[in-house]
Motif scaffolding. Structure first.
Motif, PDB file in Angstrom:
ATOM      1  N   ILE A   3       0.863  -1.181   0.000  1.00  0.00           N
ATOM      2  CA  ILE A   3       0.000   0.000   0.000  1.00  0.00           C
ATOM      3  C   ILE A   3       0.895   1.224   0.000  1.00  0.00           C
ATOM      4  O   ILE A   3       1.672   1.444   0.924  1.00  0.00           O
ATOM      5  N   GLY A   4       0.771   2.029  -1.050  1.00  0.00           N
ATOM      6  CA  GLY A   4       1.578   3.244  -1.127  1.00  0.00           C
ATOM      7  C   GLY A   4       3.063   2.972  -1.077  1.00  0.00           C
ATOM      8  O   GLY A   4       3.831   3.729  -0.489  1.00  0.00           O
ATOM      9  N   GLY A   5       3.473   1.854  -1.690  1.00  0.00           N
ATOM     10  CA  GLY A   5       4.890   1.529  -1.728  1.00  0.00           C
ATOM     11  C   GLY A   5       5.389   0.810  -0.494  1.00  0.00           C
ATOM     12  O   GLY A   5       6.520   0.381  -0.429  1.00  0.00           O
ATOM     13  N   LYS A   6       4.524   0.685   0.523  1.00  0.00           N
ATOM     14  CA  LYS A   6       4.930   0.006   1.747  1.00  0.00           C
ATOM     15  C   LYS A   6       4.331  -1.396   1.784  1.00  0.00           C
ATOM     16  O   LYS A   6       3.212  -1.620   1.344  1.00  0.00           O
ATOM     17  N   VAL A   7       5.077  -2.321   2.305  1.00  0.00           N
ATOM     18  CA  VAL A   7       4.605  -3.698   2.402  1.00  0.00           C
ATOM     19  C   VAL A   7       4.096  -3.949   3.811  1.00  0.00           C
ATOM     20  O   VAL A   7       4.810  -3.740   4.792  1.00  0.00           O
ATOM     21  N   LEU A   8       2.844  -4.382   3.899  1.00  0.00           N
ATOM     22  CA  LEU A   8       2.247  -4.679   5.195  1.00  0.00           C
ATOM     23  C   LEU A   8       2.176  -6.185   5.369  1.00  0.00           C
ATOM     24  O   LEU A   8       1.665  -6.896   4.511  1.00  0.00           O
ATOM     25  N   SER A   9       2.682  -6.687   6.466  1.00  0.00           N
ATOM     26  CA  SER A   9       2.608  -8.122   6.734  1.00  0.00           C
ATOM     27  C   SER A   9       1.275  -8.422   7.392  1.00  0.00           C
ATOM     28  O   SER A   9       0.832  -7.703   8.279  1.00  0.00           O
ATOM     29  N   LEU A  10       0.618  -9.492   6.949  1.00  0.00           N
ATOM     30  CA  LEU A  10      -0.673  -9.886   7.502  1.00  0.00           C
ATOM     31  C   LEU A  10      -0.434 -10.863   8.643  1.00  0.00           C
ATOM     32  O   LEU A  10      -0.540 -12.072   8.493  1.00  0.00           O
ATOM     33  N   GLN A  11      -0.092 -10.340   9.790  1.00  0.00           N
ATOM     34  CA  GLN A  11       0.217 -11.183  10.930  1.00  0.00           C
ATOM     35  C   GLN A  11      -1.061 -11.612  11.637  1.00  0.00           C
ATOM     36  O   GLN A  11      -2.039 -10.884  11.687  1.00  0.00           O
ATOM     37  N   CYS A  12      -1.021 -12.788  12.191  1.00  0.00           N
ATOM     38  CA  CYS A  12      -2.172 -13.345  12.888  1.00  0.00           C
ATOM     39  C   CYS A  12      -1.970 -13.217  14.391  1.00  0.00           C
ATOM     40  O   CYS A  12      -0.914 -13.553  14.913  1.00  0.00           O
ATOM     41  N   LYS A  13      -2.973 -12.712  15.082  1.00  0.00           N
ATOM     42  CA  LYS A  13      -2.888 -12.539  16.519  1.00  0.00           C
ATOM     43  C   LYS A  13      -4.055 -13.263  17.174  1.00  0.00           C
ATOM     44  O   LYS A  13      -5.185 -13.159  16.737  1.00  0.00           O
ATOM     45  N   THR A  14      -3.782 -14.043  18.230  1.00  0.00           N
ATOM     46  CA  THR A  14      -4.842 -14.792  18.885  1.00  0.00           C
ATOM     47  C   THR A  14      -4.917 -14.440  20.358  1.00  0.00           C
ATOM     48  O   THR A  14      -4.217 -13.576  20.844  1.00  0.00           O
ATOM     49  N   LYS A  15      -5.795 -15.152  21.092  1.00  0.00           N
ATOM     50  CA  LYS A  15      -6.043 -14.924  22.512  1.00  0.00           C
ATOM     51  C   LYS A  15      -6.624 -13.536  22.751  1.00  0.00           C
ATOM     52  O   LYS A  15      -5.965 -12.640  23.264  1.00  0.00           O
ATOM     53  N   GLY A  16      -7.874 -13.360  22.359  1.00  0.00           N
ATOM     54  CA  GLY A  16      -8.539 -12.087  22.535  1.00  0.00           C
ATOM     55  C   GLY A  16      -9.266 -12.006  23.861  1.00  0.00           C
ATOM     56  O   GLY A  16      -8.954 -12.707  24.818  1.00  0.00           O
ATOM     57  N   MET A  17     -10.285 -11.142  23.911  1.00  0.00           N
ATOM     58  CA  MET A  17     -10.993 -10.870  25.154  1.00  0.00           C
ATOM     59  C   MET A  17     -12.170 -11.811  25.388  1.00  0.00           C
ATOM     60  O   MET A  17     -12.694 -11.882  26.495  1.00  0.00           O
ATOM     61  N   ILE A  18     -12.631 -12.509  24.361  1.00  0.00           N
ATOM     62  CA  ILE A  18     -13.809 -13.369  24.501  1.00  0.00           C
ATOM     63  C   ILE A  18     -13.387 -14.781  24.892  1.00  0.00           C
ATOM     64  O   ILE A  18     -12.656 -15.441  24.161  1.00  0.00           O
ATOM     65  N   GLU A  19     -13.862 -15.259  26.034  1.00  0.00           N
ATOM     66  CA  GLU A  19     -13.554 -16.615  26.489  1.00  0.00           C
ATOM     67  C   GLU A  19     -14.525 -17.623  25.874  1.00  0.00           C
ATOM     68  O   GLU A  19     -14.123 -18.665  25.370  1.00  0.00           O
ATOM     69  N   TYR A  20     -15.808 -17.309  25.928  1.00  0.00           N
ATOM     70  CA  TYR A  20     -16.806 -18.181  25.310  1.00  0.00           C
ATOM     71  C   TYR A  20     -18.058 -17.373  24.998  1.00  0.00           C
ATOM     72  O   TYR A  20     -18.250 -16.261  25.501  1.00  0.00           O
ATOM     73  N   ILE A  21     -18.901 -17.939  24.149  1.00  0.00           N
ATOM     74  CA  ILE A  21     -20.195 -17.344  23.831  1.00  0.00           C
ATOM     75  C   ILE A  21     -21.263 -18.376  24.148  1.00  0.00           C
ATOM     76  O   ILE A  21     -21.170 -19.530  23.722  1.00  0.00           O
ATOM     77  N   LYS A  22     -22.263 -17.962  24.913  1.00  0.00           N
ATOM     78  CA  LYS A  22     -23.355 -18.848  25.299  1.00  0.00           C
ATOM     79  C   LYS A  22     -24.661 -18.256  24.802  1.00  0.00           C
ATOM     80  O   LYS A  22     -24.982 -17.105  25.079  1.00  0.00           O
ATOM     81  N   GLY A  23     -25.400 -19.024  24.029  1.00  0.00           N
ATOM     82  CA  GLY A  23     -26.659 -18.529  23.489  1.00  0.00           C
ATOM     83  C   GLY A  23     -27.316 -19.566  22.603  1.00  0.00           C
ATOM     84  O   GLY A  23     -26.963 -20.749  22.635  1.00  0.00           O
ATOM     85  N   GLU A  24     -28.261 -19.113  21.786  1.00  0.00           N
ATOM     86  CA  GLU A  24     -29.008 -20.024  20.917  1.00  0.00           C
ATOM     87  C   GLU A  24     -28.277 -20.238  19.598  1.00  0.00           C
ATOM     88  O   GLU A  24     -27.802 -19.284  18.970  1.00  0.00           O
ATOM     89  N   LEU A  25     -28.179 -21.488  19.204  1.00  0.00           N
ATOM     90  CA  LEU A  25     -27.591 -21.825  17.909  1.00  0.00           C
ATOM     91  C   LEU A  25     -28.659 -21.595  16.842  1.00  0.00           C
ATOM     92  O   LEU A  25     -29.575 -22.397  16.679  1.00  0.00           O
ATOM     93  N   THR A  26     -28.557 -20.479  16.128  1.00  0.00           N
ATOM     94  CA  THR A  26     -29.603 -20.109  15.170  1.00  0.00           C
ATOM     95  C   THR A  26     -29.316 -20.584  13.753  1.00  0.00           C
ATOM     96  O   THR A  26     -30.242 -20.787  12.970  1.00  0.00           O
ATOM     97  N   GLU A  27     -28.037 -20.742  13.412  1.00  0.00           N
ATOM     98  CA  GLU A  27     -27.670 -21.213  12.076  1.00  0.00           C
ATOM     99  C   GLU A  27     -26.478 -22.150  12.187  1.00  0.00           C
ATOM    100  O   GLU A  27     -25.594 -21.945  13.018  1.00  0.00           O
ATOM    101  N   VAL A  69      -9.153 -14.389  16.054  1.00  0.00           N
ATOM    102  CA  VAL A  69      -8.007 -14.295  15.152  1.00  0.00           C
ATOM    103  C   VAL A  69      -8.069 -12.925  14.492  1.00  0.00           C
ATOM    104  O   VAL A  69      -8.981 -12.637  13.718  1.00  0.00           O
ATOM    105  N   ILE A  70      -7.115 -12.088  14.836  1.00  0.00           N
ATOM    106  CA  ILE A  70      -7.118 -10.703  14.367  1.00  0.00           C
ATOM    107  C   ILE A  70      -5.983 -10.486  13.382  1.00  0.00           C
ATOM    108  O   ILE A  70      -4.813 -10.698  13.698  1.00  0.00           O
ATOM    109  N   ARG A  71      -6.351 -10.077  12.187  1.00  0.00           N
ATOM    110  CA  ARG A  71      -5.375  -9.730  11.161  1.00  0.00           C
ATOM    111  C   ARG A  71      -5.600  -8.289  10.748  1.00  0.00           C
ATOM    112  O   ARG A  71      -6.602  -7.673  11.123  1.00  0.00           O
ATOM    113  N   GLU A  72      -4.680  -7.775   9.955  1.00  0.00           N
ATOM    114  CA  GLU A  72      -4.830  -6.396   9.502  1.00  0.00           C
ATOM    115  C   GLU A  72      -5.999  -6.254   8.539  1.00  0.00           C
ATOM    116  O   GLU A  72      -6.528  -5.159   8.354  1.00  0.00           O
ATOM    117  N   ASP A  73      -6.410  -7.375   7.920  1.00  0.00           N
ATOM    118  CA  ASP A  73      -7.498  -7.305   6.950  1.00  0.00           C
ATOM    119  C   ASP A  73      -8.764  -8.015   7.410  1.00  0.00           C
ATOM    120  O   ASP A  73      -9.752  -8.066   6.676  1.00  0.00           O
TER     121      ASP A  73
END
Length: 210
Positions: A3-27, A69-73
């Motif tokens: 982008i604009g002559g600069k190379v951005l690496s698409l690094q993967c980052k894990t272990k976010g703030m959400i431990e689990y989600i509890k609710g209705e399985l709709t799909e 899983v958080i990436r730049e894109d």
């Protein structure tokens, strides 16, 4: 990505703030599930193995352990019915050359206990059987995770079988000198066949299978 002559690496980052989600399985689809919690529908990527377990619970309340899983894109959520499989997912994406998609394919083919056995036995052929896994990647997974798998949480969730019952039986077997990975595999087989087994009966039957 440039982008604009600069190379951005698409690094993967894990272990976010959400431990689990509890609710209705709709799909539910072979690769994704939607859990509605608090009026919000969360789209979670799932393994093929969990699809087989989840599809019978459509419209019901349940809990999925989450990995962000958080990436730049992109910002994606991966859901797992079992805590140990999420832990294995985290370990796999920490291996060079293994992304979230590949880790999900591996866990769709083998559960956490089976992967522990594969890694402990240096069975690169089993890993190469997974689409997209070559010789080098299979060997790298084994080398990188051979020591880490000892820290994998021993959690098994099955209809009618509580985590505490499974963990108590597993703890007893490991105290008796059996390898954790082998004990998990035996107990998983027993609880799949009869989820209501008591701790004592599970231990007795497991001892006969070793």
């Amino acid at each position: 990505m440039a982008i604009g002559g600069k190379v951005l690496s698409l690094q993967c980052k894990t272990k976010g703030m959400i431990e689990y989600i509890k609710g209705e399985l709709t799909e539910i689809e072979p690769t994704t599930a939607v859990i509605e919690a608090g009026g919000v529908g969360y789209l979670l990527n799932i393994t093929l193995s969990d699809y087989g377990r989840l599809r019978q619970h459509a419209g019901q309340q349940l809990k999925l352990f989450v990995e962000e899983v958080i990436r730049e894109d992109a910002h994606s959520l991966y859901g797992f019915m079992r805590r140990d499989e999420r832990a294995m997912f985290r370990m796999l994406v920490g291996v060079s050359g293994v992304g979230p998609g590949t880790a999900r394919l591996i866990l769709g083919e083998y559960d956490a206990a089976e992967l522990q056995m594969i890694i402990a036995q240096n069975n690169d052929k089993a890993l190469k059987a997974v689409k997209g896994i070559g010789v080098r990647t299979a060997q790298r997974i084994i080398v990188d995770l051979s020591n880490k798998i000892k820290d994998l949480p021993a959690t098994f969730i099955s209809e009618g079988a509580s985590e505490s019952t499974f963990d108590e039986a597993l703890g007893a077997l490991t105290t008796l000198g059996f390898a954790s990975a082998a004990a998990q595999k035996v107990l998983q087989k027993l609880y799949r066949e009869e989820p209501s087994l008591s701790t004592e009966e599970a231990i007795r039957r497991a001892l006969k299978l070793f």
